[in-house]
Every structure is written in structure tokens, then in C-alpha cells.
Design an enzyme around this catalytic site. Structure first.
Site, PDB file in Angstrom:
ATOM      1  N   ARG A 157      -9.602   1.845  -7.556  1.00  0.00           N
ATOM      2  CA  ARG A 157      -8.644   2.551  -6.506  1.00  0.00           C
ATOM      3  C   ARG A 157      -8.621   3.930  -6.554  1.00  0.00           C
ATOM      4  NH1 ARG A 157      -9.657  -1.711  -5.336  1.00  0.00           N
ATOM      5  NH2 ARG A 157      -8.170  -3.623  -4.937  1.00  0.00           N
ATOM      6  N   SER A 206      -0.455  -3.681  -0.495  1.00  0.00           N
ATOM      7  CA  SER A 206      -0.238  -3.893  -2.186  1.00  0.00           C
ATOM      8  C   SER A 206       0.460  -2.513  -2.617  1.00  0.00           C
ATOM      9  CB  SER A 206      -1.429  -4.103  -2.969  1.00  0.00           C
ATOM     10  OG  SER A 206      -2.088  -5.220  -2.394  1.00  0.00           O
ATOM     11  N   GLU A 277       0.173   2.011  -6.406  1.00  0.00           N
ATOM     12  CA  GLU A 277      -1.159   1.716  -5.353  1.00  0.00           C
ATOM     13  C   GLU A 277      -0.666   2.728  -4.188  1.00  0.00           C
ATOM     14  OE1 GLU A 277      -4.210  -1.356  -3.427  1.00  0.00           O
ATOM     15  OE2 GLU A 277      -3.516  -1.633  -5.555  1.00  0.00           O
TER      16      GLU A 277
END
Length: 285
Positions: A157, A206, A277
């Protein structure tokens, strides 16, 4: 260029303040000129579809860059797709499938634009952007640079862009295949997402990264008893507890506070410190 431009209506959470200065560059040359001429003391924030972001209630200081018209073209090649940074991930997946190009179906499960997907190495259903990226063009104060996937030092990520770098387009590898099989995989991913995620709610995707180890973020959140937890009008989704929801009238402060409460409860219950995130940008009210 607009000053004091409201941004909440265009974010997925529908919360947050205004951009002090919002700039929509016409093309890559326009963007490079902007980055070149901006004083280094002026803060720069880049937003795409605002699908993976909490925009704080006090808005964004400095210059906010949003790529839109002029950055959305999609070109089909024999073994890949070249897409402008503002092209939606789902549109790229559908375009590839229509041309019987496989390997990009996972993008139908990622909300947002390909520019943001490259910048955060977005992934879903077992594939990440780093697995299919050939190169990305990045606007910088020194000009436009074409960077190979290795140059971006992808990790989970995250990607390493040059200072003040803004992704303008990217080339994604694809494999010619059976159109029916590719379409079936696309449908499978879309159906799985619809069944397991609150896709019709005001959410931001998310919320927390999956930590190292076997247990996923949602499992830890569930184990800590956070499913359905609320602060004001912000709620942990009952359907998928790694999603936060604006049930109607929530503030950015409530959503962020709820996320921090989830982190605290998970740490107390499991010893795991969850990492955000979702990007949190701007100033508190």
C-alpha cells in the site's frame, strides 16, 4: 483555479471542508508548470476520486490538485492498457475485458482512479498494481519523468514518488485471453465485492491495512467487539467491519475519532497496532 472550493460533495464520505485553492490542470504540461512555479513553502495535496480519504472539517491549506478532464484517456494496446491518472480503475478493468485482455480484472474491485492506485500500490483479490505496472509518468517540478515499476520501490500500500510528484498516466500489462473467461472473472469479483462490502454506503473503502501475520484487519476489529460501534453518525459497518460509514450527517472528526477508537480497542484486545490505509488530509475544524 478556484479559491475556497467546497470538496465534501465530491468525497465518498461526503464530509470535510474546502480547498484553500483548488487547481484542475488542463494537461501534463500545465501541471508541470504549476509544480515548477509554486514556491516550496506552499503545501501541495493531490486528490483523485476522493474514494480512500477522510477530508478533515477545516479543509486543505495551500494548493490542492485534482486531475480530471485531460487526464482520463484510455488507450488499448496489444498486450496492455495506457491510462491517464484520472481514469477510473473500474473503467480500465471493463475496457480491458471488452478487448479480451486479462490480468486487470482485480481493478474492478478497487474504487478510485489509476493515479491513486499507483501512488498507493492499491490491490484486491490477490493482485496489486505493482504486479501489472510497466511504467508510470510522473509530473515533477523538474519536468515529466517516466519511471519503471522498480523505480517506484513498491511496498504494501505504498509507492515512492519523487518529491511533489504527481502521477499523470500509467501503462498496465495485460494478457490476451478468452473474452468469456475474462468477463466471468470480472463478474465474480464484482459480485463478491457487492456481497461482502457496504458498496452503496457513504464510506471510504478499507480503513486499515492488513497487519503482518495470518489475521486480517477486519478479523482483529471483530475480535475487539467493534462491529457496529458508533460515534455520532459515524459507524463501523456491520457488513464488513474494516469499513467506516457516514450514516448521515457525520463530521470528518467523528469518522476519524471512530477509527482511532477502533485502533485503541484492537490494540488493547489483541496487541496489534493497526495502521490507517485511508488517507487523512487537511486541518481539523
Amino acid at each position: 483555479m478556484r479559491h475556497d472550493e467546497p470538496l465534501a460533495p465530491s468525497t465518498w464520505f461526503r464530509v470535510g471542508g474546502a480547498a484553500e485553492t483548488l487547481v484542475r490542470p488542463a494537461d501534463a504540461d500545465d501541471l508541470v508548470a504549476l509544480l515548477r512555479d509554486l514556491p516550496g513553502t506552499v503545501a501541495v495535496t493531490v486528490i483523485g476520486a476522493a474514494s480512500n480519504m477522510i477530508l478533515r472539517d477545516g479543509g486543505i491549506a495551500g494548493v490542492t490538485i485534482r486531475l480530471a478532464r485531460g487526464f482520463g484517456d484510455i488507450t488499448v494496446e496489444t498486450d496492455g492498457i495506457v491510462a491517464g491518472a484520472a481514469a477510473l480503475d473500474v473503467t480500465i478493468a471493463e475496457t480491458a475485458a471488452a478487448q479480451a485482455l486479462g490480468g486487470l480484472e482485480f481493478l474492478v474491485g478497487i474504487p478510485g482512479t489509476i493515479g491513486g492506485a499507483v501512488a498507493m500500490n492499491a490491490g484486491a483479490y490477490g493482485t496489486e498494481v505493482k504486479d501489472v505496472l510497466d511504467w508510470a509518468e510522473v509530473a515533477t517540478p523538474a519536468g515529466l519523468k517516466r519511471l519503471a515499476a522498480a523505480d517506484l520501490r513498491f511496498a504494501y500500500r505504498r509507492a515512492e514518488l519523487p518529491p511533489r510528484g504527481v502521477v499523470t498516466r500509467a501503462r498496465l500489462r495485460a494478457t490476451p485471453g478468452e473474452a468469456a473467461a475474462i468477463a466471468a472473472r470480472l463478474h465474480e469479483i464484482r459480485a463478491a465485492r457487492e456481497a461482502t462490502q457496504p458498496v452503496r454506503a457513504r464510506t471510504g473503502g478499507s480503513t486499515f491495512k492488513n497487519p503482518p501475520g495470518a489475521r486480517k484487519a477486519w478479523e482483529l476489529i471483530d475480535a475487539a467487539g467493534c462491529r457496529g460501534l458508533r460515534i455520532g453518525a459515524a459507524e463501523v459497518s456491520e457488513k464488513h467491519c474494516n469499513f467506516l460509514i457516514n450514516t448521515g450527517g457525520a463530521t470528518a472528526a467523528e469518522i476519524e475519532a471512530l477509527g482511532e477508537e477502533v485502533r485503541a480497542r484492537v490494540l488493547a484486545a489483541t496487541g496489534v497496532a493497526l495502521e490507517w490505509e485511508i488517507r487523512r488530509v487537511g486541518r481539523p475544524a
